[in-house]
Design an enzyme around this catalytic site. Sequence first.
Site, PDB file in Angstrom:
ATOM      1  NE  ARG A 107      -2.434  -2.247   3.068  1.00  0.00           N
ATOM      2  CZ  ARG A 107      -2.926  -2.592   4.435  1.00  0.00           C
ATOM      3  NH1 ARG A 107      -3.700  -1.938   4.835  1.00  0.00           N
ATOM      4  NH2 ARG A 107      -2.484  -3.705   4.529  1.00  0.00           N
ATOM      5  CB  SER A 175       4.145  -6.514   8.426  1.00  0.00           C
ATOM      6  OG  SER A 175       3.569  -5.395   8.782  1.00  0.00           O
ATOM      7  CG  ASP A 228       1.491  -5.586  11.167  1.00  0.00           C
ATOM      8  OD1 ASP A 228       2.123  -5.802  12.046  1.00  0.00           O
ATOM      9  OD2 ASP A 228       0.745  -6.307  10.437  1.00  0.00           O
TER      10      ASP A 228
HETATM   11  P1  ADP Z   1      -3.145  -9.072   6.461  1.00  0.00           P
HETATM   12  O1  ADP Z   1      -2.967  -9.757   7.531  1.00  0.00           O
HETATM   13  O2  ADP Z   1      -2.236 -10.018   5.510  1.00  0.00           O
HETATM   14  O3  ADP Z   1      -2.126  -7.706   6.423  1.00  0.00           O
HETATM   15  P2  ADP Z   1      -5.882  -8.347   6.544  1.00  0.00           P
HETATM   16  O4  ADP Z   1      -5.613  -7.463   7.912  1.00  0.00           O
HETATM   17  O5  ADP Z   1      -6.667  -7.591   5.598  1.00  0.00           O
HETATM   18  O6  ADP Z   1      -4.350  -8.654   5.941  1.00  0.00           O
HETATM   19  O7  ADP Z   1      -6.241  -9.643   6.990  1.00  0.00           O
HETATM   20  C1  ADP Z   1      -6.685 -10.631   6.008  1.00  0.00           C
HETATM   21  C2  ADP Z   1      -7.268 -11.827   6.547  1.00  0.00           C
HETATM   22  O8  ADP Z   1      -8.154 -11.494   7.444  1.00  0.00           O
HETATM   23  C3  ADP Z   1      -7.103 -12.952   5.672  1.00  0.00           C
HETATM   24  O9  ADP Z   1      -6.326 -13.666   5.705  1.00  0.00           O
HETATM   25  C4  ADP Z   1      -8.602 -13.589   6.355  1.00  0.00           C
HETATM   26  O10 ADP Z   1      -8.007 -14.726   7.132  1.00  0.00           O
HETATM   27  C5  ADP Z   1      -9.118 -12.707   7.379  1.00  0.00           C
HETATM   28  N1  ADP Z   1     -10.417 -12.300   6.780  1.00  0.00           N
HETATM   29  C6  ADP Z   1     -10.605 -11.319   5.801  1.00  0.00           C
HETATM   30  N2  ADP Z   1     -11.844 -11.073   5.641  1.00  0.00           N
HETATM   31  C7  ADP Z   1     -12.529 -11.891   6.308  1.00  0.00           C
HETATM   32  C8  ADP Z   1     -13.774 -12.329   6.389  1.00  0.00           C
HETATM   33  N3  ADP Z   1     -14.887 -11.603   5.977  1.00  0.00           N
HETATM   34  N4  ADP Z   1     -14.245 -13.257   7.551  1.00  0.00           N
HETATM   35  C9  ADP Z   1     -13.186 -13.861   8.012  1.00  0.00           C
HETATM   36  N5  ADP Z   1     -11.945 -13.635   8.080  1.00  0.00           N
HETATM   37  C10 ADP Z   1     -11.530 -12.537   7.156  1.00  0.00           C
HETATM   38 MG    MG Z   2      -1.988  -6.102   8.007  1.00  0.00          MG
END
Ligand code: ADP
Ligand code: MG
Length: 508
Positions: A107, A175, A228
């Site tokens: 991002r 991260s 993060d």
């Molecule tokens: P990251 O941890 O990769 O930075 P995010 O904070 O966006 O990204 O989290 C993504 C994770 O959140 C996904 O791997 C998934 O496990 C979980 N997630 C995303 N959307 C949903 C949802 N609608 N319901 C349950 N879990 C979700």
């Molecule tokens: Mg994240």
Amino acid sequence: MGKLGLGIAAACAVASCAVAAVMVGRRVRSRRRWWKVVTAVQELEAAAATPVGRLRQVVDAMAVEMHAGLASEGGSKLKMLLTFVDNLPDGENGIYYALHVGGTNFRILKIQLGGQRSILGRDVERKPIPQSLMTSTSEEFFDFIALALKEFIERMGNNLQLSQVRGKDLGFTFSFPVKQTSVSSGTLIKWTKGFAIEDMVEKDVVECLQKALSRRGLDMNVAALVNDSVGTLAVGHFLDKDTVAAVVIGTGTNACYLERADAVIKCQGLLSTSGGMVINMEWGNFWSSHLPRTSYDTDLDVESQNPNDQGFEKMISGMYLGDIVRRVIHRLSIESDIFGPLSYKLSTRFVLSTPLMAAMHEDDSPDLREVAKILEETLDIRDVPLKARKIMVKVCDVVTRRAARLVAAGIVGILKKIGRDGTGGISSGRIKGYKSGKMRRTVVAVEGGLYTSYTVFREYLNEAVAEILGEEIAPYVILKTMEDGSGIGAAMLAASNSARSVDTVQVL
Ligand code: ADP
Ligand code: MG
């Protein structure tokens, strides 16, 4: 009736008895198999149970481990890393940029801060990182990022802004595990999440980025390197000064909090102008015998890329919850036929993602249509009776509820360590702060897809925090969602660190 007639009648009677016997036998067997399923689900429920007494044991264990991790290097599974962030943003002004690298998407952010807790504007661009770059060289990787930043700045300012960003401070959220050497430098310990750019390991990540910016003709200064959770704490604190801790629950999980510098016993020479220091707990690796572990968790761990590592993360984060459910359904399918013939997909790791699991869990149609659809499309399991779909929802509920409640216990553990849970800290059970009228409003910033997008998970978590704290203390503790918090927070830390030309934190 003649002899023939009698013979036929007798044969019919024998046949119908036989059919009845077969049917009864089948029903008995089917009931037995159903009973096996019910028993297996009950066993899962018992092994994963999180009554408040057990959660309080986890709270205590978290606080004790935090103490041990601060007392000596390697004193606990919790690394309790110094971040060199001693001042959290509160009231900065101006336009700042940030980059966030931490997964498949990266991002780029531009924020305009208006002091006094106000964010006047924000632009966020998400860009996928091409698979080939994840295993390329550091130069190629950072050139890609620097070019994307340059294009973003040009687009935002109609080609006029490149000169305006000269000397501007940039926040960098990275991260991956980093050994921080100052607020704006740190070396990569190891890659995770599918990245493997070997020539970067043990290199200073800020130096790599800074060089790439120069190659692209961008005269900007990387003023803050954070992970993060630290970014989330920064933005939380900017918006609300009572924010003392931050938790990320997405693909993985982590937490950080504001500690007194003198409590960091393993680093007695720590000088900090504010007397405080943000500690990156790396709490995904927390472990305690009080955690309600099931045989499914043990199997998941043994078959993982990192056995015996990140035990807490494997019970609570988005990467794993769907796979725990898959393992339970696999076992139920082997032991009974309620999910039809055994689907080979059930033995494929990570085939059931957590968002799909959440969609089944939150299916509120009377005949659980969404559950049926996902079972069919994802697991190749068809024509499942309603009672089996209900079992599926139940399993999702047990796994999610445990995860959310353990995160709640972790959060209260942090509050206990810093004396904000109303019990007076880890050395005494007295209600100190609260009884003497000193229990202060306490905010915890929370970020990550699991918390923001999975409503049932969020509700279970919030509920459990209140349950553990009790009704007198709970109103003082507020969990606040920080979407995109990690990136915005890095820009804010760039802002709060740019005013000072020298680092205010030193290790003697
Ligand atoms: P990251 O941890 O990769 O930075 P995010 O904070 O966006 O990204 O989290 C993504 C994770 O959140 C996904 O791997 C998934 O496990 C979980 N997630 C995303 N959307 C949903 C949802 N609608 N319901 C349950 N879990 C979700
Ligand atoms: Mg994240």
